[in-house]
Structure formats: structure tokens, C-alpha cells
Design a protein around this motif. Structure first.
Motif, PDB file in Angstrom:
ATOM      1  N   ARG A 131       0.838  -1.197   0.000  1.00 23.52           N
ATOM      2  CA  ARG A 131       0.000   0.000   0.000  1.00 23.52           C
ATOM      3  C   ARG A 131       0.873   1.247   0.000  1.00 23.52           C
ATOM      4  NH1 ARG A 131      -5.378  -0.637   0.925  1.00 23.52           N
ATOM      5  NH2 ARG A 131      -6.049  -2.731   1.563  1.00 23.52           N
ATOM      6  N   ASP A 132       0.427   2.251  -0.719  1.00 17.48           N
ATOM      7  CA  ASP A 132       1.125   3.531  -0.729  1.00 17.48           C
ATOM      8  C   ASP A 132       1.120   4.110   0.684  1.00 17.48           C
ATOM      9  OD1 ASP A 132       1.291   6.577  -0.970  1.00 17.48           O
ATOM     10  OD2 ASP A 132       1.773   5.960  -3.007  1.00 17.48           O
ATOM     11  N   THR A 133       2.298   4.485   1.188  1.00 17.14           N
ATOM     12  CA  THR A 133       2.373   4.970   2.565  1.00 17.14           C
ATOM     13  C   THR A 133       1.643   6.294   2.760  1.00 17.14           C
ATOM     14  OG1 THR A 133       4.496   5.993   2.024  1.00 17.14           O
ATOM     15  CG2 THR A 133       4.560   3.800   3.014  1.00 17.14           C
ATOM     16  N   ALA A 134       1.485   7.061   1.665  1.00 20.73           N
ATOM     17  CA  ALA A 134       0.821   8.356   1.797  1.00 20.73           C
ATOM     18  C   ALA A 134      -0.693   8.237   1.651  1.00 20.73           C
ATOM     19  CB  ALA A 134       1.367   9.335   0.755  1.00 20.73           C
ATOM     20  N   THR A 135      -1.149   7.414   0.698  1.00 27.72           N
ATOM     21  CA  THR A 135      -2.576   7.342   0.408  1.00 27.72           C
ATOM     22  C   THR A 135      -3.253   6.092   0.956  1.00 27.72           C
ATOM     23  OG1 THR A 135      -2.256   6.194  -1.709  1.00 27.72           O
ATOM     24  CG2 THR A 135      -2.144   8.614  -1.717  1.00 27.72           C
ATOM     25  N   PRO A 139      -1.481  -0.711  -5.306  1.00 36.13           N
ATOM     26  CA  PRO A 139      -0.994  -0.340  -6.638  1.00 36.13           C
ATOM     27  C   PRO A 139      -1.884  -0.897  -7.731  1.00 36.13           C
ATOM     28  CG  PRO A 139       0.286  -2.175  -5.781  1.00 36.13           C
ATOM     29  CD  PRO A 139      -0.635  -1.752  -4.673  1.00 36.13           C
ATOM     30  N   GLN A 143       1.330  -0.592 -12.584  1.00 31.99           N
ATOM     31  CA  GLN A 143       2.464  -0.276 -11.719  1.00 31.99           C
ATOM     32  C   GLN A 143       3.160  -1.554 -11.256  1.00 31.99           C
ATOM     33  OE1 GLN A 143       1.540   2.074  -8.260  1.00 31.99           O
ATOM     34  NE2 GLN A 143       3.645   2.029  -7.487  1.00 31.99           N
ATOM     35  N   GLU A 147       7.025  -2.714 -11.987  1.00 35.82           N
ATOM     36  CA  GLU A 147       7.940  -3.083 -10.914  1.00 35.82           C
ATOM     37  C   GLU A 147       8.502  -4.486 -11.135  1.00 35.82           C
ATOM     38  OE1 GLU A 147       9.086  -1.191  -8.677  1.00 35.82           O
ATOM     39  OE2 GLU A 147       7.707   0.508  -8.666  1.00 35.82           O
ATOM     40  N   ARG A 290      14.098   9.442 -10.165  1.00 35.12           N
ATOM     41  CA  ARG A 290      12.899   8.611 -10.127  1.00 35.12           C
ATOM     42  C   ARG A 290      12.094   8.749 -11.404  1.00 35.12           C
ATOM     43  NH1 ARG A 290      10.515   8.189  -4.060  1.00 35.12           N
ATOM     44  NH2 ARG A 290      12.487   7.819  -3.026  1.00 35.12           N
ATOM     45  N   ARG A 292       8.497   6.578 -13.371  1.00 33.58           N
ATOM     46  CA  ARG A 292       7.453   5.579 -13.173  1.00 33.58           C
ATOM     47  C   ARG A 292       7.762   4.386 -14.054  1.00 33.58           C
ATOM     48  NH1 ARG A 292       2.946   7.078 -10.628  1.00 33.58           N
ATOM     49  NH2 ARG A 292       1.726   5.506 -11.715  1.00 33.58           N
TER      50      ARG A 292
END
Length: 314
Positions: A131-135, A139, A143, A147, A290, A292
Motif C-alpha cells: 500500500r502507498d504509505t501516503a494514500t 498499486p 504499476q 515493478e 525517479r 514511473r
């Protein structure tokens, strides 16, 4: 995201790889890069997908990885960068075909995993559950696919060429090979090595470290400056791409005495200076620029570029 070490490799996979290695012809040259590439790619794929991958798909992955890395080296790192990716060259066409094939193989694995009732112990499962740590959002499949391809490229290509160069160097230094055989015979006997055996194999580790010094997987790497810096007589503003060569740095006699010699013993703790450890960069250092997913054939690379004589701190 923290990733734990997963279950040990399945014994049937170990036996299959052992059978394949024993089938290599003796007393005549072989294409070590091809054979090791197949082996390294298979191991990387098995770590990513614990479920069965068909022999046909495995062959497509091996060939596709070779094409992708060829494209990165000749186009992605070329003088025009990815601006040349849109040209209808044979390599660009092969790259797009390989990318479509790899997207299909990985996509089918992801689709199959969504329909799996029980969790599977492999890296794909970790990526799908991250899970995205911010939201806090999971994914998307694209994505995860990107990866997975990045992991396959990094795991298979670097391993393949490091092992190929190691075999080349051992073939030219029979005394080092004799010590290696003695160490593995003593520590392992006839069984396969595990992670727990690594402390018992110091000379093996020194051989790999020296191989990576002489032949690092990336001969040219790049980083982006975060602030203005001065290095090697150059002033670089923030936001420029800095290209540097671990291959050249590892051959600097001021950093590594007798730099062209294959000397695994230099990696014994008492023989290696702290300054040498600080400039040993087979996989680069500092934060990467970075983007994507992996390099795309239609990507535009903007901004300025610079090539100083030494790596720039960021």
C-alpha cells in the motif's frame, strides 16, 4: 515497504537447475553469457512467480530481457538518449516486440493471481499487497507490472554478467580457482549452498567483489543533483543529470593499487582501506532519478546533462 526473506527455493527447481548445468558441454567453449542468462533469469522469475512458468514463456522472457538490456545500453544510454526511441530502427522494433511480449507474460501472471483464493509466498504477492504509505491505496496492475519488469531486469542482467566475468577471471587464474574449490568442498561438500553458509565462504565473496570491481554491471551510471555543487573543477546547478563511470573509477591506481590485477585478497578486511570502500560503486550510490516504471520507448528525457570526471554527491 519492508520485504522479508521468503521461503527457500523449491528442491525440484534446484534439481532442475543442477541437471541443466551438468548438461553443459565439457572440453569445448560455451556461450557462458547465454547459459548463465537463462539460469539467472529463471531464478529471478521463480522468485517473482512461485507458480509454474511454461518453458515457452521462459524462453520469451530470456530473449526479451536480452533485447531490453541491449536497447538500454545502445539507445537509452546513447548520445541522443531516449529521444532516439521513436526512430523506426531494427533495434527499436525488436524492443517494442519484446516489451509487448513481456507485458503479456507478466500481465497473465497478475490476472491469474487476482483469481487465486489463497495467498502465495513470492515477490509478486508482496507487490500486489503493498500500500502507498501516503494514500493507503493498493498499486494498479500496470504499476505492479512495471515493478516486476524492473526487478527482472536488475536481477537477471547483473547476475548474468557478473557470473560470466567471474568464470572468465577464474579461468585465467587457476590458483584462485583452486582455493575456491577447496573452500566450497570444505564448507558444502556435495550439497547446495544456503544463505546460512555465506559466512563460511569468505574467499567466494572476495572473488565476487573483485569481479564487480573490474567489471561492474553498469559501466556508466547517472544521478541528478539536488543542489548546486562544485566537483572536478565544474559547477553544476541543481537538477542536472550527472554521468559517471564506476568502471573507470575502479581502475584508478590512487584508489586501488595495481588496479588491473585480479586480486580477490584485496577484499580481506585488513587489506582494504576505508577510502577504497567509499569509492567502490559496482551498483552506484546516492538516490536514483525517479521515474514511473522502467524506461519506455516513447519517453522524453528533458533537462540538462553534464559529465564531470568524478561522481557528484547529492
Amino acid at each position: 515497504m519492508a520485504v522479508s526473506v521468503h521461503a527457500p527455493p523449491r528442491r525440484d527447481h534446484e534439481r532442475a537447475r543442477g541437471t541443466r548445468i551438468r548438461a553443459w558441454p565439457e572440453n569445448r567453449p560455451i556461450d557462458a553469457t547465454y547459459h548463465l542468462g537463462f539460469l539467472a533469469t529463471e531464478i529471478a522469475v521463480r522468485c517473482l512467480f512461485s507458480q509454474h512458468i511454461s518453458a515457452a514463456d521462459m524462453g520469451e522472457v530470456v530473449a526479451g530481457m536480452e533485447t531490453l538490456m541491449d536497447w538500454v545500453g545502445r539507445v537509452g544510454l546513447g548520445p541522443m538518449g531516449t529521444r532516439a526511441a521513436g526512430l523506426p530502427t531494427p533495434l527499436n522494433r525488436r524492443f517494442r516486440r519484446s516489451l509487448r511480449s513481456l507485458h503479456g507474460i507478466v500481465g497473465r501472471s497478475i490476472d491469474g493471481r487476482h483469481g487465486c483464493a489463497q495467498p502465495v509466498d513470492d515477490l509478486l504477492e508482496v507487490l500486489l499487497a503493498a500500500r502507498d504509505t501516503a494514500t493507503g491505496l493498493l498499486p494498479g496492475d500496470q504499476q505492479v507490472r512495471d515493478e516486476v519488469l524492473a526487478c527482472m531486469m536488475a536481477g537477471a542482467d547483473a547476475t548474468t554478467h557478473t557470473l560470466a566475468w567471474a568464470l572468465y577471471l577464474l579461468g585465467r587464474h587457476p590458483d584462485v580457482l583452486t582455493r575456491l574449490r577447496q573452500e566450497t568442498d570444505t564448507a558444502l561438500g556435495d550439497r547446495a549452498a544456503t544463505v546460512d553458509d555465506l559466512p563460511k565462504l569468505p574467499h567466494t565473496g572476495q572473488i565476487l567483489a573483485e569481479t564487480l570491481r573490474l567489471y561492474p554491471p553498469g559501466y556508466l551510471l547517472s544521478r541528478r543533483t539536488k543542489t548546486e555543487i562544485c566537483t572536478g573543477g565544474y559547477t553544476l546547478p541543481a537538477g542536472v543529470t550527472v554521468a559517471y563511470s564506476p568502471w573507470a573509477q575502479h581502475r584508478d591506481p590512487k584508489l586501488f593499487p595495481d588496479p588491473l590485477a585480479f586480486t580477490p585478497d584485496r577484499w580481506a578486511g585488513r587489506h582494504l582501506s576505508t577510502s577504497a570502500r567509499d569509492v567502490y560503486l559496482p551498483f552506484g550510490t546516492f538516490e536514483r532519478a525517479r521515474q514511473r516504471g522502467p524506461v519506455r520507448p516513447d519517453a522524453n528525457v528533458g533537462g540538462q546533462q553534464a559529465s564531470p570526471t568524478r561522481p557528484a554527491a547529492t
